[in-house]
Design a protein around this motif. Structure first.
Motif, PDB file in Angstrom:
ATOM      1  N   MET A   1       0.841  -1.199   0.000  1.00  0.00           N
ATOM      2  CA  MET A   1       0.000   0.000   0.000  1.00  0.00           C
ATOM      3  C   MET A   1       0.883   1.259   0.000  1.00  0.00           C
ATOM      4  N   ASN A   2       0.607   2.164  -0.923  1.00  0.00           N
ATOM      5  CA  ASN A   2       1.386   3.399  -1.012  1.00  0.00           C
ATOM      6  C   ASN A   2       0.482   4.601  -0.711  1.00  0.00           C
ATOM      7  N   ILE A   3       0.923   5.404   0.247  1.00  0.00           N
ATOM      8  CA  ILE A   3       0.095   6.514   0.722  1.00  0.00           C
ATOM      9  C   ILE A   3       0.858   7.822   0.568  1.00  0.00           C
ATOM     10  N   LEU A   4       0.111   8.876   0.260  1.00  0.00           N
ATOM     11  CA  LEU A   4       0.722  10.205   0.162  1.00  0.00           C
ATOM     12  C   LEU A   4       0.001  11.142   1.115  1.00  0.00           C
ATOM     13  N   PHE A   5       0.760  11.743   2.033  1.00  0.00           N
ATOM     14  CA  PHE A   5       0.196  12.723   2.956  1.00  0.00           C
ATOM     15  C   PHE A   5       0.479  14.136   2.468  1.00  0.00           C
ATOM     16  N   LEU A   6      -0.560  14.964   2.465  1.00  0.00           N
ATOM     17  CA  LEU A   6      -0.380  16.379   2.142  1.00  0.00           C
ATOM     18  C   LEU A   6      -0.874  17.208   3.314  1.00  0.00           C
ATOM     19  N   GLY A   7      -0.229  18.314   3.559  1.00  0.00           N
ATOM     20  CA  GLY A   7      -0.691  19.190   4.638  1.00  0.00           C
ATOM     21  C   GLY A   7       0.409  20.144   5.032  1.00  0.00           C
ATOM     22  N   ALA A   8       0.017  21.267   5.608  1.00  0.00           N
ATOM     23  CA  ALA A   8       0.981  22.303   5.993  1.00  0.00           C
ATOM     24  C   ALA A   8       1.851  21.818   7.157  1.00  0.00           C
ATOM     25  N   PRO A   9       2.972  22.522   7.412  1.00  0.00           N
ATOM     26  CA  PRO A   9       3.823  22.151   8.545  1.00  0.00           C
ATOM     27  C   PRO A   9       3.023  22.116   9.842  1.00  0.00           C
ATOM     28  N   GLY A  10       3.164  21.046  10.587  1.00  0.00           N
ATOM     29  CA  GLY A  10       2.488  20.946  11.884  1.00  0.00           C
ATOM     30  C   GLY A  10       1.089  20.359  11.810  1.00  0.00           C
ATOM     31  N   CYS A  11       0.658  19.899  10.618  1.00  0.00           N
ATOM     32  CA  CYS A  11      -0.718  19.388  10.488  1.00  0.00           C
ATOM     33  C   CYS A  11      -0.874  17.992  11.095  1.00  0.00           C
ATOM     34  N   GLY A  12       0.252  17.317  11.359  1.00  0.00           N
ATOM     35  CA  GLY A  12       0.174  15.986  11.984  1.00  0.00           C
ATOM     36  C   GLY A  12       0.524  14.852  11.028  1.00  0.00           C
ATOM     37  N   LYS A  79       6.978  -3.497   1.059  1.00  0.00           N
ATOM     38  CA  LYS A  79       5.552  -3.645   1.382  1.00  0.00           C
ATOM     39  C   LYS A  79       4.744  -2.396   1.084  1.00  0.00           C
ATOM     40  N   GLY A  80       5.435  -1.314   0.771  1.00  0.00           N
ATOM     41  CA  GLY A  80       4.756  -0.060   0.500  1.00  0.00           C
ATOM     42  C   GLY A  80       5.424   1.088   1.240  1.00  0.00           C
ATOM     43  N   ASP A  97       4.892  11.292 -10.529  1.00  0.00           N
ATOM     44  CA  ASP A  97       4.067  10.494 -11.449  1.00  0.00           C
ATOM     45  C   ASP A  97       4.951   9.701 -12.408  1.00  0.00           C
ATOM     46  N   THR A  98       5.917  10.394 -13.011  1.00  0.00           N
ATOM     47  CA  THR A  98       6.800   9.739 -13.982  1.00  0.00           C
ATOM     48  C   THR A  98       7.642   8.656 -13.308  1.00  0.00           C
ATOM     49  N   LEU A  99       8.189   9.010 -12.145  1.00  0.00           N
ATOM     50  CA  LEU A  99       9.028   8.057 -11.410  1.00  0.00           C
ATOM     51  C   LEU A  99       8.265   6.773 -11.106  1.00  0.00           C
ATOM     52  N   LEU A 100       7.027   6.934 -10.584  1.00  0.00           N
ATOM     53  CA  LEU A 100       6.240   5.752 -10.202  1.00  0.00           C
ATOM     54  C   LEU A 100       5.831   4.950 -11.433  1.00  0.00           C
ATOM     55  N   GLU A 101       5.483   5.668 -12.496  1.00  0.00           N
ATOM     56  CA  GLU A 101       5.091   4.983 -13.728  1.00  0.00           C
ATOM     57  C   GLU A 101       6.238   4.090 -14.227  1.00  0.00           C
ATOM     58  N   LYS A 105       4.547   1.444 -10.328  1.00  0.00           N
ATOM     59  CA  LYS A 105       3.915   1.621  -9.017  1.00  0.00           C
ATOM     60  C   LYS A 105       2.934   2.771  -9.109  1.00  0.00           C
ATOM     61  N   SER A 106       2.077   2.907  -8.069  1.00  0.00           N
ATOM     62  CA  SER A 106       1.177   4.068  -8.030  1.00  0.00           C
ATOM     63  C   SER A 106       0.825   4.388  -6.584  1.00  0.00           C
TER      64      SER A 106
END
Ligand code: ADP
Length: 213
Positions: A1-12, A79-80, A97-101, A105-106
């Motif tokens: 499983m591949n996950i991407l977290f987005l959020g400002a500094p300090g968002c957790g 494992k991800g 995107d290009t790297l994973l392609e 992977k995605s």
């Protein structure tokens, strides 16, 4: 499983990443941590990184991309992985995107943690780290720089870029550079927006519901 977290500094992002790593045995790829590692080697490159980070500006895209690609290819990520702090601008998102392609992977889940600015500023400027373990304290809880860590044998310190002026610049840079990525993933129909409050466990359970679909 591949996950991407987005959020400002300090968002957790970091706290939630650690919870998921333990649960799923996947690896965390924090570009901030990778850059701090490079910095501690005290090479010329490390010194260059230190001065950029101290201002709260972004380090060169090519350098960050090469650190990320090395890590994704490593055994640790079999494992991800969880991306935390990368991509941070549109050019990095397209490169990813290009790297994973190329690696066949995605990303399975894009999670954006939204937190009001004033809360972010308070969290970052109060944040204290342990020099030995992963413990994160806060001045809000009566802890101070130089206190012994309540978990390990270490001492609490403040990150150089958690000073108020730098935190404000990091938030500006986030709005200017990183916000467009949120739209980029929204247009792809991949974005999950979560409101980050003061309860990390509650946020973790909302995240669980999304990734267990
Ligand atoms: P935060 O998310 O709280 O800002 P990080 O540890 O992720 O903390 O990042 C700290 C600093 O490292 C950033 O302000 C920036 O200077 C540098 N950095 C981290 N990730 C990237 C990236 N993907 N691209 C460019 N610079 C980065």
């Amino acid at each position: 499983m591949n996950i991407l977290f987005l959020g400002a500094p300090g968002c957790g992002k970091g706290t939630q990443s650690k919870i998921l790593i333990e649960k799923y045995g996947i690896a965390q790829i924090s570009t901030g941590d990778l850059l701090r590692e490079e910095m501690s080697s005290q090479s010329d490159l490390g010194e260059k990184i230190r001065s950029i980070m101290a201002k709260g500006d972004f380090v060169d895209d090519k350098l960050v991309l090469s650190l990320v690609s090395k890590k994704i290819e490593s055994n640790e990520c079999k494992k991800g992985f969880i991306l935390d702090g990368f991509p941070r601008n549109l050019s990095q998102a397209k490169s990813l995107d290009t790297l994973l392609e190329n690696m066949s992977k995605s990303i399975d889940h894009v999670l954006f943690i939204d937190v009001p600015d004033e809360v972010l500023i308070q969290r970052c400027t109060g944040r204290l780290l342990c020099d030995t373990c992963d413990y994160i304290g806060n001045k809000d809880r009566g802890e101070n720089i130089g206190d012994p860590c309540p978990v390990a044998e270490g001492t609490l310190y403040q990150r150089e870029d958690d000073k108020e002026e730098t935190v404000r610049n990091r938030l500006e840079v986030f709005k200017d550079q990183t916000q467009p990525i949120i739209e980029f993933y929204e247009e792809k129909g991949k974005l999950n927006k979560l409101i980050g409050g003061n309860d990390p466990k509650l946020l973790a359970s909302k995240i669980n519901k999304i990734i267990n679909i």
